[in-house]
Design a protein around this motif. Structure first.
Motif, PDB file in Angstrom:
ATOM      1  N   ARG A   1      10.924 -62.336  57.639  1.00  0.00           N
ATOM      2  CA  ARG A   1      11.523 -62.772  58.899  1.00  0.00           C
ATOM      3  C   ARG A   1      12.726 -61.951  59.350  1.00  0.00           C
ATOM      4  NH1 ARG A   1       7.279 -65.031  59.086  1.00  0.00           N
ATOM      5  NH2 ARG A   1       6.911 -67.199  59.743  1.00  0.00           N
ATOM      6  N   TYR A   2      13.364 -61.214  58.462  1.00  0.00           N
ATOM      7  CA  TYR A   2      14.586 -60.508  58.820  1.00  0.00           C
ATOM      8  C   TYR A   2      14.376 -59.005  58.676  1.00  0.00           C
ATOM      9  CZ  TYR A   2      16.779 -65.098  58.493  1.00  0.00           C
ATOM     10  OH  TYR A   2      17.091 -66.419  58.669  1.00  0.00           O
ATOM     11  N   ARG A   3      15.091 -58.269  59.484  1.00  0.00           N
ATOM     12  CA  ARG A   3      15.084 -56.813  59.440  1.00  0.00           C
ATOM     13  C   ARG A   3      16.422 -56.345  58.894  1.00  0.00           C
ATOM     14  NH1 ARG A   3      10.814 -58.296  60.083  1.00  0.00           N
ATOM     15  NH2 ARG A   3       9.226 -57.685  61.607  1.00  0.00           N
ATOM     16  N   PHE A   4      16.388 -55.606  57.799  1.00  0.00           N
ATOM     17  CA  PHE A   4      17.616 -55.127  57.168  1.00  0.00           C
ATOM     18  C   PHE A   4      17.332 -53.770  56.548  1.00  0.00           C
ATOM     19  CE2 PHE A   4      15.313 -57.973  54.347  1.00  0.00           C
ATOM     20  CZ  PHE A   4      15.128 -57.200  53.215  1.00  0.00           C
ATOM     21  N   PRO A   5      18.359 -52.958  56.341  1.00  0.00           N
ATOM     22  CA  PRO A   5      18.154 -51.629  55.753  1.00  0.00           C
ATOM     23  C   PRO A   5      17.532 -51.734  54.357  1.00  0.00           C
ATOM     24  CG  PRO A   5      20.339 -51.799  56.730  1.00  0.00           C
ATOM     25  CD  PRO A   5      19.766 -53.178  56.741  1.00  0.00           C
ATOM     26  N   GLY A   6      16.543 -50.912  54.111  1.00  0.00           N
ATOM     27  CA  GLY A   6      15.874 -50.912  52.822  1.00  0.00           C
ATOM     28  C   GLY A   6      14.770 -51.935  52.693  1.00  0.00           C
ATOM     29  N   ARG A   7      14.379 -52.553  53.822  1.00  0.00           N
ATOM     30  CA  ARG A   7      13.341 -53.594  53.751  1.00  0.00           C
ATOM     31  C   ARG A   7      12.007 -53.018  53.309  1.00  0.00           C
ATOM     32  NH1 ARG A   7       9.700 -55.104  57.707  1.00  0.00           N
ATOM     33  NH2 ARG A   7       8.806 -57.200  57.460  1.00  0.00           N
ATOM     34  N   GLN A   8      11.572 -51.932  53.927  1.00  0.00           N
ATOM     35  CA  GLN A   8      10.299 -51.327  53.550  1.00  0.00           C
ATOM     36  C   GLN A   8      10.357 -50.745  52.146  1.00  0.00           C
ATOM     37  OE1 GLN A   8       7.467 -51.537  55.115  1.00  0.00           O
ATOM     38  NE2 GLN A   8       8.372 -52.648  56.843  1.00  0.00           N
ATOM     39  N   LEU A   9      11.498 -50.192  51.765  1.00  0.00           N
ATOM     40  CA  LEU A   9      11.646 -49.666  50.410  1.00  0.00           C
ATOM     41  C   LEU A   9      11.539 -50.777  49.383  1.00  0.00           C
ATOM     42  CD1 LEU A   9      12.275 -47.301  48.521  1.00  0.00           C
ATOM     43  CD2 LEU A   9      14.722 -47.767  48.884  1.00  0.00           C
ATOM     44  N   PHE A  10      12.086 -51.930  49.717  1.00  0.00           N
ATOM     45  CA  PHE A  10      11.985 -53.075  48.806  1.00  0.00           C
ATOM     46  C   PHE A  10      10.540 -53.505  48.629  1.00  0.00           C
ATOM     47  CE2 PHE A  10      11.773 -57.706  48.236  1.00  0.00           C
ATOM     48  CZ  PHE A  10      12.472 -57.841  47.048  1.00  0.00           C
ATOM     49  N   ARG A  11       9.775 -53.558  49.721  1.00  0.00           N
ATOM     50  CA  ARG A  11       8.374 -53.966  49.635  1.00  0.00           C
ATOM     51  C   ARG A  11       7.565 -52.969  48.805  1.00  0.00           C
ATOM     52  NH1 ARG A  11       6.238 -56.357  55.336  1.00  0.00           N
ATOM     53  NH2 ARG A  11       4.515 -56.809  53.920  1.00  0.00           N
ATOM     54  N   ILE A  12       7.832 -51.692  49.003  1.00  0.00           N
ATOM     55  CA  ILE A  12       7.114 -50.670  48.238  1.00  0.00           C
ATOM     56  C   ILE A  12       7.491 -50.743  46.756  1.00  0.00           C
ATOM     57  CG2 ILE A  12       6.791 -48.193  47.932  1.00  0.00           C
ATOM     58  CD1 ILE A  12       7.215 -47.882  50.935  1.00  0.00           C
ATOM     59  N   THR A  13       8.772 -50.965  46.483  1.00  0.00           N
ATOM     60  CA  THR A  13       9.228 -51.049  45.098  1.00  0.00           C
ATOM     61  C   THR A  13       8.621 -52.247  44.389  1.00  0.00           C
ATOM     62  OG1 THR A  13      11.324 -50.011  45.733  1.00  0.00           O
ATOM     63  CG2 THR A  13      11.260 -51.154  43.621  1.00  0.00           C
ATOM     64  N   VAL A  14       8.567 -53.385  45.078  1.00  0.00           N
ATOM     65  CA  VAL A  14       7.975 -54.580  44.484  1.00  0.00           C
ATOM     66  C   VAL A  14       6.510 -54.341  44.161  1.00  0.00           C
ATOM     67  CG1 VAL A  14       7.288 -56.947  45.002  1.00  0.00           C
ATOM     68  CG2 VAL A  14       9.612 -56.198  45.485  1.00  0.00           C
ATOM     69  N   LEU A  15       5.800 -53.700  45.073  1.00  0.00           N
ATOM     70  CA  LEU A  15       4.380 -53.447  44.844  1.00  0.00           C
ATOM     71  C   LEU A  15       4.161 -52.385  43.768  1.00  0.00           C
ATOM     72  CD1 LEU A  15       1.474 -54.054  45.690  1.00  0.00           C
ATOM     73  CD2 LEU A  15       1.694 -52.295  47.460  1.00  0.00           C
ATOM     74  N   SER A  16       5.035 -51.410  43.690  1.00  0.00           N
ATOM     75  CA  SER A  16       4.857 -50.328  42.724  1.00  0.00           C
ATOM     76  C   SER A  16       5.043 -50.798  41.290  1.00  0.00           C
ATOM     77  CB  SER A  16       5.836 -49.187  43.016  1.00  0.00           C
ATOM     78  OG  SER A  16       7.175 -49.617  42.861  1.00  0.00           O
ATOM     79  N   THR A  17       5.738 -51.906  41.076  1.00  0.00           N
ATOM     80  CA  THR A  17       5.908 -52.407  39.715  1.00  0.00           C
ATOM     81  C   THR A  17       4.583 -52.840  39.099  1.00  0.00           C
ATOM     82  OG1 THR A  17       6.401 -54.629  40.573  1.00  0.00           O
ATOM     83  CG2 THR A  17       8.263 -53.152  40.157  1.00  0.00           C
ATOM     84  N   GLN A  18       3.588 -53.132  39.923  1.00  0.00           N
ATOM     85  CA  GLN A  18       2.285 -53.545  39.398  1.00  0.00           C
ATOM     86  C   GLN A  18       1.453 -52.360  38.924  1.00  0.00           C
ATOM     87  OE1 GLN A  18       1.818 -56.964  39.248  1.00  0.00           O
ATOM     88  NE2 GLN A  18       3.925 -56.855  39.977  1.00  0.00           N
ATOM     89  N   MET A  19       1.942 -51.149  39.136  1.00  0.00           N
ATOM     90  CA  MET A  19       1.193 -49.965  38.725  1.00  0.00           C
ATOM     91  C   MET A  19       1.327 -49.689  37.235  1.00  0.00           C
ATOM     92  SD  MET A  19       2.347 -47.525  41.889  1.00  0.00           S
ATOM     93  CE  MET A  19       1.732 -46.070  41.064  1.00  0.00           C
ATOM     94  N   PHE A  20       2.357 -50.214  36.603  1.00  0.00           N
ATOM     95  CA  PHE A  20       2.649 -49.874  35.215  1.00  0.00           C
ATOM     96  C   PHE A  20       2.180 -50.986  34.284  1.00  0.00           C
ATOM     97  CE2 PHE A  20       5.881 -48.033  37.994  1.00  0.00           C
ATOM     98  CZ  PHE A  20       5.779 -46.689  37.669  1.00  0.00           C
ATOM     99  N   PRO A  21       1.578 -50.648  33.159  1.00  0.00           N
ATOM    100  CA  PRO A  21       1.162 -51.674  32.198  1.00  0.00           C
ATOM    101  C   PRO A  21       2.361 -52.350  31.554  1.00  0.00           C
ATOM    102  CG  PRO A  21       0.836 -49.477  31.286  1.00  0.00           C
ATOM    103  CD  PRO A  21       1.214 -49.289  32.730  1.00  0.00           C
TER     104      PRO A  21
END
Length: 290
Positions: free
Chosen positions: A107-127
């Motif tokens: 719901r909110y727009r803030f600096p680093g929002r897209q980076l946060f989403r990518i970082t959260v998703l990238s954690t699932q790449m590692f065993p």
């Protein structure tokens, strides 16, 4: 001249060879998944002598003593309590944090929002095994510095499960909250509702399928996890999966009791999945069609 109505073509039926091939493949798949379950059920109601002798598809004798004796052979009640506490606590904490985090990202727009989403998703790449040793060393250092034991306690195991259930929960809920119209938030704001009140009274009820999906995923993950629980628990904090694995590796094993205990352990997850499966489908498919 008036336009001619469009002629609807009937979809062509697939050839019979394709239908029979699909049926055969599905039959093999069903047999492949149900035969181990059938062997487990039949072995749990056999005497130990019949289990250790030649295999029979149909038991010659039926007994329910393994379901009674397993509670005294293995400290199953203690393991069950540990698993229930760890899984329930990890699920509750993950759901609460994920709801607030997903609402902020959606719901909110803030600096680093897209980076946060990518970082959260990238954690699932590692065993998960990559995080085992670092987490264990961190918990040991925390215990040495503060006196709070985390490396072999239920609290440390709960924190461990949060490291890989929470990112997926946030990512899934963000996708679900994006599918909820923002007009609901705007209408609540016009009526004088604040962000917290809007979240709890408007968004959370509308996002119930997604929240239930996250809760079921977190509970199933924490309930059956073995790798982290085998390293970060001791005799007092051991969970069901690790307790049964350790007992099955001993010399004198009552395999009929092991099968009975395995069925009892799976009951909470199976019952919960059957009761909440319609919410799971809605939660997992939300946001796929705009």
């Amino acid at each position: 001249m008036p336009d001619r109505p469009a002629v609807r073509r009937r979809p062509t039926a697939p050839p019979k060879s394709f239908l029979w091939t699909r049926r055969i493949c599905l039959t093999v798949l069903v047999a492949f998944t149900t035969l181990p379950l059938y062997v487990m059920i039949t072995s749990s109601i056999k005497p130990l002598v019949d289990v250790e002798s030649s295999f029979r598809w149909i038991p010659s004798r039926v007994t329910l003593s393994p379901y009674v004796d397993m509670w005294s052979t293995v400290p199953l009640a203690h393991y069950f309590a540990n698993s229930a506490i760890v899984a329930s606590s990890a699920t509750a904490i993950s759901v609460v944090i994920a709801v607030f985090a997903a609402y902020a990202v959606s719901r909110y727009r803030f600096p680093g929002r897209q980076l946060f989403r990518i970082t959260v998703l990238s954690t699932q790449m590692f065993p998960g095994i990559l995080f085992l040793l670092p987490l264990f060393l961190i918990f040991v250092n925390i215990g040495n510095a503060t006196g709070i034991e985390l490396s072999t306690t239920r609290l440390g195991l709960i924190i461990t499960y949060l490291t890989f259930t929470l990112p997926f929960s946030v990512w899934l809920l963000v996708g679900y909250l994006d599918s909820i119209p923002r007009e609901l938030d705007e209408a609540a704001a016009v009526d004088g509702s604040g962000p917290l009140s809007t979240l709890l009274r408007i968004v959370v009820p509308a996002a119930r399928p997604g929240i239930i999906t996250v809760a079921v995923y977190c509970f199933m993950t924490a309930w059956g996890e073995v790798l982290f629980a085998s390293v970060m628990t001791d005799d007092t904090s051991r969970t069901l999966a690790v307790g049964l694995r350790d007992y099955a590796s001993e010399n004198d094993v009552y395999w009929n009791q092991i099968m009975a205990a395995s069925l009892v352990v799976s009951i909470p997850v199976v019952v919960g999945f059957l009761l909440l499966q319609r919410y799971l489908v809605a939660g997992l498919t939300a946001g796929s069609v705009k």
